[in-house]
Design a protein around this motif. Structure first.
Motif, PDB file in Angstrom:
ATOM      1  N   ALA A 324      11.123 -53.441   1.979  1.00 58.81           N
ATOM      2  CA  ALA A 324      10.524 -52.162   1.570  1.00 58.81           C
ATOM      3  C   ALA A 324      11.078 -51.011   2.405  1.00 58.81           C
ATOM      4  N   VAL A 325      11.327 -51.240   3.682  1.00 54.93           N
ATOM      5  CA  VAL A 325      11.901 -50.202   4.544  1.00 54.93           C
ATOM      6  C   VAL A 325      13.350 -49.948   4.159  1.00 54.93           C
ATOM      7  N   LEU A 326      14.106 -51.015   3.926  1.00 56.21           N
ATOM      8  CA  LEU A 326      15.515 -50.878   3.570  1.00 56.21           C
ATOM      9  C   LEU A 326      15.694 -50.155   2.233  1.00 56.21           C
ATOM     10  N   LEU A 327      14.722 -50.310   1.336  1.00 49.59           N
ATOM     11  CA  LEU A 327      14.781 -49.638   0.037  1.00 49.59           C
ATOM     12  C   LEU A 327      14.272 -48.202   0.100  1.00 49.59           C
ATOM     13  N   GLY A 328      13.659 -47.820   1.211  1.00 50.40           N
ATOM     14  CA  GLY A 328      13.108 -46.468   1.322  1.00 50.40           C
ATOM     15  C   GLY A 328      11.699 -46.344   0.772  1.00 50.40           C
ATOM     16  N   LEU A 329      11.020 -47.486   0.565  1.00 50.91           N
ATOM     17  CA  LEU A 329       9.655 -47.463   0.048  1.00 50.91           C
ATOM     18  C   LEU A 329       8.623 -47.334   1.162  1.00 50.91           C
ATOM     19  N   ARG A 330       9.025 -47.643   2.398  1.00 47.27           N
ATOM     20  CA  ARG A 330       8.189 -47.433   3.579  1.00 47.27           C
ATOM     21  C   ARG A 330       9.061 -46.814   4.662  1.00 47.27           C
ATOM     22  N   PRO A 331       8.519 -45.911   5.470  1.00 48.70           N
ATOM     23  CA  PRO A 331       9.308 -45.348   6.569  1.00 48.70           C
ATOM     24  C   PRO A 331       9.424 -46.359   7.708  1.00 48.70           C
ATOM     25  N   PRO A 332      10.484 -46.291   8.491  1.00 51.00           N
ATOM     26  CA  PRO A 332      10.579 -47.145   9.674  1.00 51.00           C
ATOM     27  C   PRO A 332       9.386 -46.905  10.593  1.00 51.00           C
ATOM     28  N   GLY A 333       8.872 -47.981  11.175  1.00 54.16           N
ATOM     29  CA  GLY A 333       7.743 -47.852  12.079  1.00 54.16           C
ATOM     30  C   GLY A 333       6.393 -47.863  11.406  1.00 54.16           C
ATOM     31  N   TRP A 334       6.362 -47.869  10.066  1.00 56.56           N
ATOM     32  CA  TRP A 334       5.071 -47.837   9.348  1.00 56.56           C
ATOM     33  C   TRP A 334       4.206 -49.038   9.711  1.00 56.56           C
ATOM     34  N   LEU A 335       4.802 -50.233   9.750  1.00 58.43           N
ATOM     35  CA  LEU A 335       4.017 -51.438  10.005  1.00 58.43           C
ATOM     36  C   LEU A 335       3.422 -51.415  11.410  1.00 58.43           C
ATOM     37  N   GLU A 336       4.209 -51.011  12.382  1.00 59.02           N
ATOM     38  CA  GLU A 336       3.702 -50.925  13.754  1.00 59.02           C
ATOM     39  C   GLU A 336       2.554 -49.918  13.855  1.00 59.02           C
ATOM     40  N   GLU A 337       2.628 -48.842  13.088  1.00 60.77           N
ATOM     41  CA  GLU A 337       1.530 -47.873  13.061  1.00 60.77           C
ATOM     42  C   GLU A 337       0.257 -48.511  12.493  1.00 60.77           C
ATOM     43  N   GLN A 338       0.411 -49.356  11.488  1.00 62.52           N
ATOM     44  CA  GLN A 338      -0.749 -50.032  10.906  1.00 62.52           C
ATOM     45  C   GLN A 338      -1.357 -51.028  11.888  1.00 62.52           C
ATOM     46  N   PHE A 339      -0.518 -51.737  12.633  1.00 62.90           N
ATOM     47  CA  PHE A 339      -1.043 -52.641  13.659  1.00 62.90           C
ATOM     48  C   PHE A 339      -1.919 -51.867  14.639  1.00 62.90           C
ATOM     49  N   ALA A 340      -1.401 -50.726  15.125  1.00 59.70           N
ATOM     50  CA  ALA A 340      -2.150 -49.929  16.103  1.00 59.70           C
ATOM     51  C   ALA A 340      -3.439 -49.388  15.488  1.00 59.70           C
ATOM     52  N   ARG A 341      -3.368 -48.911  14.255  1.00 56.82           N
ATOM     53  CA  ARG A 341      -4.553 -48.359  13.584  1.00 56.82           C
ATOM     54  C   ARG A 341      -5.650 -49.406  13.457  1.00 56.82           C
ATOM     55  N   CYS A 342      -5.256 -50.652  13.244  1.00 60.43           N
ATOM     56  CA  CYS A 342      -6.224 -51.722  13.010  1.00 60.43           C
ATOM     57  C   CYS A 342      -6.593 -52.475  14.292  1.00 60.43           C
ATOM     58  N   GLY A 343      -6.132 -51.976  15.454  1.00 55.61           N
ATOM     59  CA  GLY A 343      -6.491 -52.606  16.725  1.00 55.61           C
ATOM     60  C   GLY A 343      -5.828 -53.942  16.944  1.00 55.61           C
ATOM     61  N   LEU A 344      -4.562 -54.071  16.534  1.00 57.88           N
ATOM     62  CA  LEU A 344      -3.830 -55.333  16.658  1.00 57.88           C
ATOM     63  C   LEU A 344      -2.601 -55.155  17.542  1.00 57.88           C
ATOM     64  N   THR A 345      -2.260 -56.213  18.236  1.00 56.81           N
ATOM     65  CA  THR A 345      -1.073 -56.248  19.081  1.00 56.81           C
ATOM     66  C   THR A 345      -0.191 -57.402  18.650  1.00 56.81           C
ATOM     67  N   VAL A 346       1.119 -57.191  18.675  1.00 52.03           N
ATOM     68  CA  VAL A 346       2.061 -58.262  18.366  1.00 52.03           C
ATOM     69  C   VAL A 346       2.253 -59.103  19.620  1.00 52.03           C
ATOM     70  N   ALA A 347       1.704 -60.320  19.602  1.00 50.38           N
ATOM     71  CA  ALA A 347       1.832 -61.220  20.752  1.00 50.38           C
ATOM     72  C   ALA A 347       3.221 -61.841  20.804  1.00 50.38           C
ATOM     73  N   TRP A 348       3.803 -62.091  19.647  1.00 47.26           N
ATOM     74  CA  TRP A 348       5.148 -62.651  19.553  1.00 47.26           C
ATOM     75  C   TRP A 348       5.640 -62.464  18.131  1.00 47.26           C
ATOM     76  N   ARG A 349       6.913 -62.640  17.935  1.00 49.95           N
ATOM     77  CA  ARG A 349       7.480 -62.551  16.599  1.00 49.95           C
ATOM     78  C   ARG A 349       8.692 -63.464  16.491  1.00 49.95           C
ATOM     79  N   LYS A 350       8.980 -63.869  15.275  1.00 51.39           N
ATOM     80  CA  LYS A 350      10.152 -64.684  14.978  1.00 51.39           C
ATOM     81  C   LYS A 350      10.752 -64.183  13.682  1.00 51.39           C
TER      82      LYS A 350
END
Length: 385
Positions: A324-350
């Motif tokens: 969705a970001v690569l297609l221009g349907l979401r701005p870069p950083g949108w998902l990280e903003e949603q994590f912060a808005r919802c009180g979530l932290t990324v403990a790890w990623r793969k």
């Protein structure tokens, strides 16, 4: 021009074999359409003499054409119609290419869906040389409620293909046993996102929620790795039936429960897994809902409700592509903003790059984006922890 291929008997002179039943003009029928289009008020019978050019003109005028000829010729007609539809021109950006491709797909669906066929109360198809479609129809619709059923021919072909997948089963990396998908349920042929679950540590004895379960594959992978119990939900009744049947086939039904629900089951879980629809656009039909999530509503609500669904020490597992970001349907950083808005932290990623066929197909209109696509499994915990 579409030139229908005549059965051998017709070429030798005798009349074609009679249709297996008669469909009287004005007869009541059950209408099945994945796009919820209203039932046609008038059906115009056509046969093998219909050319693709004439068919295209008639459906563009709004006609529904009930094909009564030969089954194999009907397949040829749909193919010829599809080739006559306008293809998107060269796009200047990935977003423009995506919009043009969606319009083209919608036009194709709207056009081809006006070629319809009739079936009788036993789901026999009103076409010469037609295969037995009754099992595929009963799997999707159940028993008929009228003497006749009318369905777009293209949709019926999709149902036949799905019935074959359901019969043969699908091998999924890491899954012991075959998965048997149902029509209209997302088919996990893209295995990159499934393989990411192998990165989840220490699942033994954990209680799992699987939100938007589809075939149930994520639950089954975690259960086979030692999770104690998985409680799954899906908003589509066909997915619920599919996941329940697969649990029984895999011998997991004692540790798996599924219900038709919008989001979370009641209570809390140690692991809450979700592979939401990746594209934040409106779905055009029922099948689309597995891929398209208008304005990211499902994803937003999942993230908002995740902290309350976790046990102390629990973890959310979100699988999401960056397409969705690569297609221009979401701005870069949108998902990280949603994590912060919802009180979530990324403990790890793969993460893993896309390995599906379209990512390697330079002729694909969306290749510029798909060739760079990355899918990520996020381990999410409440920020207050």
């Amino acid at each position: 021009m579409h030139r229908p291929r005549r059965p051998a008997a017709a070429q030798e002179g005798p009349k074609p074999a009679a249709a297996p039943f008669e469909f009287p003009p004005g007869a009541a029928f059950t209408w099945h359409s994945e796009s919820d289009e209203p039932a046609p008020t008038r059906l115009s019978p056509v046969d093998d003499r219909l050319s693709a050019d004439t068919a295209l003109k008639r459906v563009r005028r709004g006609e529904f054409l009930r094909y009564t000829g030969d089954f194999h010729n009907a397949k040829q007609l749909l193919g010829a119609l599809g080739r006559r539809l306008e293809r998107p021109s060269q796009a200047r950006s990935p977003l423009e290419a995506f919009r043009a491709e969606r319009r083209a797909r919608q036009l194709e669906h709207a056009t081809l869906s006006r070629i319809v066929v009739a079936l009788d109360r036993n789901y026999r198809l009103e076409l010469a040389r037609a295969p037995d479609v009754s099992l595929a129809c009963r799997q999707v619709w159940g028993e008929p409620t009228e003497d006749f059923t009318v369905v777009p021919l293209k949709q019926l072909f999709g149902m036949l293909g799905a019935a074959e997948w359901r019969r043969k089963g699908l091998a999924v990396p890491g899954l012991k046993g075959l998965l048997h998908p149902h029509y209209g349920v997302y088919l996990p042929t893209r295995t990159d996102y499934v393989e990411l679950l192998a990165a989840v540590p220490d699942v033994k004895g954990k209680r799992v929620f699987d939100v938007g379960t589809g075939t149930g594959v994520l639950s089954f992978l975690l259960l086979q790795r030692g999770a104690a119990f998985a409680q799954a939900t899906d908003c589509d009744s066909r997915a619920v039936a599919c996941a329940r049947e697969n649990a029984e086939r895999l011998g997991l039904s004692q540790r798996f429960q599924v219900a038709e629900a919008d989001l979370f089951p009641e209570g809390r879980a140690d692991l809450v897994v979700c592979n939401p629809p990746w594209i934040p656009e409106p779905p055009k039909n029922r099948v689309d809902r597995a891929v398209f999530d208008e304005d990211s509503q499902f994803l937003r609500r999942f993230l908002e409700g995740l902290p309350a669904a976790l046990t102390p020490g629990g973890e959310g597992l979100l699988i999401l592509s960056d397409l969705a970001v690569l297609l221009g349907l979401r701005p870069p950083g949108w998902l990280e903003e949603q994590f912060a808005r919802c009180g979530l932290t990324v403990a790890w990623r793969k993460s893993t790059p896309a390995r599906h066929s379209k990512a390697k197909d330079a002729a694909d209109p969306l290749h510029a984006a798909r060739s760079r696509e990355v899918t990520t499994l996020y381990g999410l915990v409440p920020a207050s922890r």
